[in-house]
Design an enzyme around this catalytic site. Sequence first.
Site, short mmCIF file in Angstrom:
data_model
loop_
_atom_site.label_atom_id
_atom_site.label_comp_id
_atom_site.label_asym_id
_atom_site.label_seq_id
_atom_site.Cartn_x
_atom_site.Cartn_y
_atom_site.Cartn_z
CE1 TYR A 226 0.78 -0.74 4.50
CE2 TYR A 226 0.56 1.64 4.30
CZ TYR A 226 0.98 0.53 5.02
OH TYR A 226 1.60 0.70 6.22
CB CYS A 227 1.79 3.92 -1.66
SG CYS A 227 0.92 3.85 -3.22
CB THR A 228 -0.33 8.37 -0.12
OG1 THR A 228 0.82 8.30 0.70
CG2 THR A 228 -1.30 9.38 0.46
N GLY A 230 -1.68 5.15 -4.54
CA GLY A 230 -1.64 3.98 -5.41
C GLY A 230 -0.52 3.96 -6.44
CB ILE A 255 -3.57 5.16 2.93
CG1 ILE A 255 -2.37 4.24 2.85
CG2 ILE A 255 -4.06 5.26 4.36
CD1 ILE A 255 -1.09 4.88 3.33
#
Length: 429
Positions: A226-228, A230, A255
């Site tokens: 995951y990241c902020t 995508g 996220i």
Amino acid sequence: MRAIAPHLRGRPCAPGKRREEKKCARNLRNRCKEEGEDYAVVNFYHLVDLEDVSQEAELHRRFCSEKDIRGRIYISSQGINAQFGGKKEDALAYADFVEGRPAFRGLRYSVEDCEGHAFPRLAIREKQWLIPLQGGTVDLPVTDPSCRATPLSPAEWKKMIQRQEQEGSKPILLDVRNGYEWDAGHFRGASRPPVDVFRETPTTRGVEEAFPELKEAEEGQPILMYCTGGIRCDIYSTWLKQQGFDQLYTLEGGIANYLRSEGDDEEVWKGSLYVFDQRLATYRDKPAATGCYHCGGPVVPAAHINCANADCNWHFLCCEACREKFRSCCSTECMHADRLRPVLERGGRYERMHEYVDGSDEERWQRGEGTRRRRRQWRARLRLRRAEKVASKLRGLGLSSPSSTNEESAASASTDEMESASAARTRHG
Ligand SMILES: [Zn+2]
Ligand SMILES: [Zn+2]
């Protein structure tokens, strides 16, 4: 002439005309809000092959020139990555304009209401790659969805984590962001990224060096990244897939999308969400996932600050009490440095150093003369001491200590991101 305006030393100063003029100009430039207007922050990215990047960028510049929007818009031969904000009407008009371009059909964007402008200026740049990654991304097939991880909706993501936990296996969760973003908030069970700055994630050596968890992955075990927003996952998973990992899943929309649709349930998500605009964090009413750098206590609002010493500028989490006690500095040494900036009451970003001084130094610092050298020297001096402090904290928590290069990265990351003129580098997801 004194290098630093007396008011920065905590003494009252005569309100000189020049200083007043500068203050007015500063207020005007930073005018955050027009009364009666709604403001919003918009994020999107779209990975697609673009043939004429310059022509595309020119169209965007022309469209934006008539709108009141600010932020970073990066266009490369692999697509577009944009974080911007402004008057809601204008911001949405630009998002619709991009969505209407044939190349970007199907683009999805997120909108968050916001109090005034969240970015200082607008930068539309033609870039070689959208996300800086060691070794570059030009040779990666990032525009081909079949070459990257499988996206999971926020609900599927949550279910997947819970199912794995019920089955007694610990899911492999990869946080594909910068280390300091993890400090503000993260999914429970995810380790802190081994490098402080995502762009330094090694892609030229073994995978395990980037994420030790991958070394322990059993065959067929799902890997959840995951990241902020995508984009970092889409790009990094393309590389991981090339390295032979095939059970890769990403959180669709990142996220930000997860918290919007599933909420910030403490059992799954801990802390705030770091963002790269002047807000520095959203969901900041809960304590940050890690404690204050000085006292270890809870940090609320859960947002980072930069050391007030312009020659240090370290990006760190600090509680209100310590911010006052240390005058927004990361150490007592920084508190006595020459180039101190004032304590920002509500956090956020500093002006450039020359905005705070008068006289001959103003011109010199405006040119940025010696800034790099001073920072390098200062960091070298603080690095060892800081590394020792972090190491002893981690030892106390029963964790291993980061290498000194990570410390250096943290310092350079904050320098890049928070102050330098070239701050606008894409590293968002
Ligand atoms: Zn504290
Ligand atoms: Zn400092």
